[in-house]
Design an enzyme around this catalytic site. Structure first.
Site, PDB file in Angstrom:
ATOM      1  N   TRP A  29      -4.987 -62.634 -45.532  1.00  0.00           N
ATOM      2  CA  TRP A  29      -6.426 -62.874 -45.550  1.00  0.00           C
ATOM      3  C   TRP A  29      -6.862 -63.646 -46.793  1.00  0.00           C
ATOM      4  CZ3 TRP A  29      -4.027 -58.113 -45.494  1.00  0.00           C
ATOM      5  CH2 TRP A  29      -3.900 -57.467 -46.722  1.00  0.00           C
ATOM      6  N   ARG A  30      -5.900 -64.058 -47.599  1.00  0.00           N
ATOM      7  CA  ARG A  30      -6.231 -64.607 -48.910  1.00  0.00           C
ATOM      8  C   ARG A  30      -5.964 -66.103 -48.990  1.00  0.00           C
ATOM      9  NH1 ARG A  30      -3.657 -61.828 -54.204  1.00  0.00           N
ATOM     10  NH2 ARG A  30      -5.381 -60.372 -53.896  1.00  0.00           N
ATOM     11  N   GLU A  51     -11.204 -56.131 -46.108  1.00  0.00           N
ATOM     12  CA  GLU A  51     -11.748 -55.136 -47.039  1.00  0.00           C
ATOM     13  C   GLU A  51     -11.995 -53.790 -46.365  1.00  0.00           C
ATOM     14  OE1 GLU A  51     -11.797 -55.106 -50.145  1.00  0.00           O
ATOM     15  OE2 GLU A  51     -11.386 -57.217 -50.545  1.00  0.00           O
ATOM     16  N   GLN A  56      -9.015 -47.256 -48.940  1.00  0.00           N
ATOM     17  CA  GLN A  56      -8.113 -46.094 -49.030  1.00  0.00           C
ATOM     18  C   GLN A  56      -6.817 -46.293 -48.255  1.00  0.00           C
ATOM     19  OE1 GLN A  56      -9.248 -42.815 -50.855  1.00  0.00           O
ATOM     20  NE2 GLN A  56      -9.831 -44.773 -51.722  1.00  0.00           N
ATOM     21  N   GLY A  95      -5.870 -44.824 -39.359  1.00  0.00           N
ATOM     22  CA  GLY A  95      -6.615 -43.732 -39.985  1.00  0.00           C
ATOM     23  C   GLY A  95      -8.069 -44.048 -40.281  1.00  0.00           C
ATOM     24  N   TYR A  96      -8.821 -43.038 -40.685  1.00  0.00           N
ATOM     25  CA  TYR A  96     -10.258 -43.169 -40.963  1.00  0.00           C
ATOM     26  C   TYR A  96     -10.928 -43.978 -39.853  1.00  0.00           C
ATOM     27  CZ  TYR A  96      -9.635 -41.292 -45.674  1.00  0.00           C
ATOM     28  OH  TYR A  96      -9.364 -40.484 -46.746  1.00  0.00           O
ATOM     29  N   TYR A 132     -18.578 -50.878 -53.313  1.00  0.00           N
ATOM     30  CA  TYR A 132     -17.356 -51.633 -53.596  1.00  0.00           C
ATOM     31  C   TYR A 132     -17.191 -52.803 -52.643  1.00  0.00           C
ATOM     32  CZ  TYR A 132     -12.820 -53.450 -53.006  1.00  0.00           C
ATOM     33  OH  TYR A 132     -11.816 -54.368 -52.839  1.00  0.00           O
ATOM     34  N   ASP A 150     -12.872 -50.769 -57.678  1.00  0.00           N
ATOM     35  CA  ASP A 150     -12.099 -49.873 -56.822  1.00  0.00           C
ATOM     36  C   ASP A 150     -11.193 -49.029 -57.711  1.00  0.00           C
ATOM     37  OD1 ASP A 150     -10.271 -51.693 -57.714  1.00  0.00           O
ATOM     38  OD2 ASP A 150      -9.176 -51.781 -55.827  1.00  0.00           O
ATOM     39  N   CYS A 209       4.244 -52.440 -68.085  1.00  0.00           N
ATOM     40  CA  CYS A 209       3.448 -52.983 -69.187  1.00  0.00           C
ATOM     41  C   CYS A 209       4.069 -54.231 -69.820  1.00  0.00           C
ATOM     42  CB  CYS A 209       3.216 -51.914 -70.245  1.00  0.00           C
ATOM     43  SG  CYS A 209       2.311 -50.487 -69.598  1.00  0.00           S
ATOM     44  N   CYS A 212       2.649 -57.236 -68.347  1.00  0.00           N
ATOM     45  CA  CYS A 212       1.184 -57.300 -68.269  1.00  0.00           C
ATOM     46  C   CYS A 212       0.591 -58.321 -69.243  1.00  0.00           C
ATOM     47  CB  CYS A 212       0.594 -55.927 -68.566  1.00  0.00           C
ATOM     48  SG  CYS A 212      -1.208 -55.887 -68.442  1.00  0.00           S
ATOM     49  N   CYS A 218      -4.055 -53.546 -74.791  1.00  0.00           N
ATOM     50  CA  CYS A 218      -4.268 -52.311 -74.044  1.00  0.00           C
ATOM     51  C   CYS A 218      -4.131 -51.056 -74.910  1.00  0.00           C
ATOM     52  CB  CYS A 218      -3.284 -52.246 -72.877  1.00  0.00           C
ATOM     53  SG  CYS A 218      -3.422 -50.727 -71.901  1.00  0.00           S
TER      54      CYS A 218
END
Length: 368
Positions: A29-30, A51, A56, A95-96, A132, A150, A209, A212, A218
């Site tokens: 979708w990007r 989205e 979740q 789900g949901y 969100y 999120d 990390c 990152c 951080c």
DNA sequence: AAAACGTGGTG
DNA sequence: TCACCAAGTTT
């Protein structure tokens, strides 16, 4: 906000965008990074659909469902005119399920509005779109200057700034913190970069990390306290509930009915079942309806399933009839149609358990 | 504010 | 096995 922090944020934002330009995940979708700078925007329908699915729900799981869904319903018009049951069938296992009901109603709403709204405030009036998702669609689909918050963003920011506030009560604090990063410069890419960072580098456990782009800034990484953030309220222990289900198969298929549209597994199919309660005992003869008479019910043991707020243990009984046995209020679902039906994972598990006990007894062997 | 609402993966 | 977690929303 202090000037030094504002300047620091600008610097960090550019570091993250540079990281995103070379590390963005390739998702169905990007649009690739920086395409917006060339005047391209992703399809708002695709962004909205992704989205909703991602609420979740993990990216790996969503990918398959998204591709099947967008192929079956390529446009918001296709979705709006589809029967709800078709939408629920494509959603089965994700789900949901309330999301699927909302999505279908929202498709009609979006058509009536002449398209996907561009402003968060307007987006939030649509079913299934909360703070969100409204911000995410506005930023990603329309490059509106908002920062969606999120679970990823909460984790990343809490570690970066050592934010001790406890979620979910502290959600407004995180929302406010995040908007400080807002800019008119690549809002869509920035939103996705923040989430990619949280999903691939700044993960809940054992974050990478060393990879990152923000490591040197951080707070949690410097103090080796990554595991302490974000601070969250501890969850209550789930109760266990019990029930019994009957898998009845005849030449026309397995006996199923549609659940109520509201509540758990709303609008989805189920096999004949008791309600779920605190009592572990079960009786193979006490069904919720007039189950077919003159058949032998075999004990299929039990299956365990975990919902968001309770665990469930279902006792399964199964039987086969060589001739058709209709039941009022129920329908037969052909065994070759199981995969494309609106069956929640729980019911799929129950049917598989029921079929295997019949097969083990060589009952209706060529049928089940 | 707190509970309802799915599922599969992970340590 | 078990608790936690995932691009939250609704009531």
């Amino acid at each position: 906000m202090a000037h030094y922090k504002s300047k620091k944020i600008t610097q960090l934002r550019e570091q993250l965008l540079a990281w995103y330009d070379r590390s963005a995940r390739d998702l169905p979708w990007r649009l690739p990074p920086a395409q917006g700078l060339k005047g391209q925007r992703p399809d708002p329908y695709a962004v909205w659909l992704s989205e909703i699915m991602l609420q979740q729900t993990g990216v790996a799981t969503v990918k398959t469902y998204y591709v099947a869904f967008i192929n079956r319903f390529p446009t918001v018009q296709d979705l709006a005119k589809a029967p709800l049951d078709d939408v629920l069938a494509l959603w089965a296992g994700l789900g949901y399920y309330r999301r699927a009901h909302h999505l279908h109603a929202a498709a009609k709403d979006i058509l009536a509005r002449g398209g996907v709204p561009t402003q968060p405030q307007t987006l939030q009036k649509i079913q299934g779109i909360g703070p969100y998702t409204a911000a995410a669609i506005a930023a990603i689909a329309f490059d509106q200057p908002v920062v969606p918050v999120d679970g990823n963003v909460e984790r990343v920011l809490s570690r970066l700034w050592l934010i001790e506030a406890i979620l979910p009560a502290a959600k407004p604090i995180f929302w406010h913190e995040a908007q400080a990063w807002m800019s008119t410069h690549r809002p869509g890419d920035f939103a996705q970069a923040l989430m990619d960072l949280g999903a691939t580098i700044c993960t809940p456990r054992t974050p990478a990390c060393n990879l990152c782009p923000w490591q040197s800034s951080c707070g949690a990484s410097k103090q080796s306290r990554q595991g302490e953030f974000p601070k969250k309220q501890v969850n209550k222990k789930k109760p266990t509930r019990y029930g019994t289900s009957w898998v009845h198969i005849d030449p026309d298929g397995v006996l199923v009915t549609k659940r109520a549209h509201s509540g758990l597994l709303g609008g989805m199919l189920e096999v004949p079942s008791t309600s779920w309660g605190d009592d572990p005992s079960s009786d193979p003869c006490l069904g919720p309806v007039d189950l077919p008479k003159g058949v032998t019910w075999l004990d299929g043991g039990y299956i365990d399933h975990v919902f968001t707020h309770f665990a469930l243990r279902v006792r399964v009984f199964s039987a086969y009839s060589p001739k058709s046995l209709p039941v009022v209020g129920y329908q037969r679902l052909g065994l070759d149609a199981l995969a494309g039906a609106a069956l929640p994972s729980l019911m799929h598990k129950i049917i598989v358990a029921g079929r295997s006990i019949l097969a083990a007894q060589s009952i209706g062997l060529d049928q089940v």
